[in-house]
Design a protein around this motif. Structure first.
Motif, short mmCIF file in Angstrom:
data_model
loop_
_atom_site.label_atom_id
_atom_site.label_comp_id
_atom_site.label_asym_id
_atom_site.label_seq_id
_atom_site.Cartn_x
_atom_site.Cartn_y
_atom_site.Cartn_z
N UNK A 1 7.98 -3.26 -20.99
CA UNK A 1 7.15 -2.62 -19.96
C UNK A 1 5.79 -3.28 -19.85
N UNK A 2 5.28 -3.46 -18.63
CA UNK A 2 3.98 -4.12 -18.46
C UNK A 2 2.86 -3.27 -19.03
N UNK A 3 1.91 -3.92 -19.65
CA UNK A 3 0.76 -3.22 -20.22
C UNK A 3 -0.36 -3.14 -19.19
N UNK A 4 -0.97 -1.97 -19.07
CA UNK A 4 -2.10 -1.80 -18.16
C UNK A 4 -3.34 -2.40 -18.83
N UNK B 1 3.07 4.62 -0.47
CA UNK B 1 2.60 3.33 0.05
C UNK B 1 2.41 2.34 -1.09
N UNK B 2 1.87 2.81 -2.21
CA UNK B 2 1.73 1.95 -3.39
C UNK B 2 3.08 1.37 -3.80
N UNK B 3 4.09 2.22 -3.79
CA UNK B 3 5.43 1.76 -4.17
C UNK B 3 5.94 0.69 -3.22
N UNK C 1 2.63 1.99 -12.82
CA UNK C 1 2.46 2.76 -14.05
C UNK C 1 1.09 3.44 -14.06
N UNK C 2 0.05 2.71 -13.67
CA UNK C 2 -1.29 3.28 -13.59
C UNK C 2 -1.40 4.30 -12.47
N UNK C 3 -0.85 3.97 -11.31
CA UNK C 3 -0.98 4.85 -10.16
C UNK C 3 -0.25 6.18 -10.38
#
Length: 222
Positions: free
Chosen positions: A73-76, A186-188, A202-204
């Motif tokens: 998983x990407x790290x913020x 919209x972010x998606x 993940x952040x949003x």
């Protein structure tokens, strides 16, 4: 005889990489010491600079670390996470002043009524919704193929705030809550276009959950 280039749990055949040269950043068949994994020819590495360095080093037969191909998983980034969570504080404080009349009274005496209760939720929520339009505009500028659609979607949150946030506290909070939920959609879409960082959703999701909870609380309890 093929000479493998060894890295963290992976090796890549040197003869194959010599044939494709710098395109090794986008093409390749890597074998895991514990199995096999295919790197898609249509999937680039995280950024152009990494692509160039990756392909250059492999073409020269240097040791490289291919472990980033694992589906972790990407790290913020710490800065984005810290500032994003800090941005929730006015929402949390606004809800707290609704739950605590004493805190609301102290806030009104100290800095004025616009920093307490539903007022701060509406004012700050409107600012953040418009701010996110600017963020999306920046993402849209990166996508030439989706230029018109991307730019149109990016201004939608600001226009929503301009036309629908008003008409009393209840209506304004309901409009903001709807706006932030639509903003997440919209972010998606921007993420599906590949215009956002890998960690963006993940952040949003985290921040939108906090905002929606505070707005819903203000709408229900206010």
């Amino acid at each position: 005889m093929q000479t493998p280039i060894r890295s963290t749990g992976w090796f890549v055949h040197h003869e194959y990489l010599r044939d494709i040269g710098l395109k090794a950043a986008h093409w390749g068949f890597c074998k895991d010491l514990r199995g096999t994994a295919q790197i898609s020819s249509r999937t680039p590495l995280p950024c152009p600079r990494q692509n160039a360095i990756f392909g250059h080093n492999l073409a020269r037969g240097q040791h490289v670390d291919l472990s980033f191909h694992a589906q972790s998983p990407p790290m913020i980034p710490r800065a984005a996470l810290t500032l994003g969570l800090a941005g929730l504080l006015p929402f949390v404080y606004g809800l707290a002043t609704i739950l605590s009349p004493g805190l609301a009274e102290a806030t009104i005496r100290a800095i004025g009524p616009r920093f307490a209760g539903q007022y701060v939720l509406i004012a700050y929520g409107t600012v953040i919704l418009c701010f996110m339009s600017g963020v999306l505009w920046g993402f849209a500028a990166r996508g030439a193929e989706q230029a018109w659609t991307g730019y149109a979607l990016s201004v939608a949150p600001a226009l929503w705030a301009f036309f629908f946030v008003g008409g009393g506290a209840t209506q304004a909070l309901a409009a903001l809550l709807t706006g932030f939920v639509v903003l997440l959609v919209i972010d998606q879409q921007f993420t599906l276009w590949g215009l956002t960082p890998r960690w963006w959703m993940k952040l949003r999701l985290m921040l939108t959950s906090g905002v929606a909870l505070c707005l819903a609380g203000g709408l229900w309890l206010g």
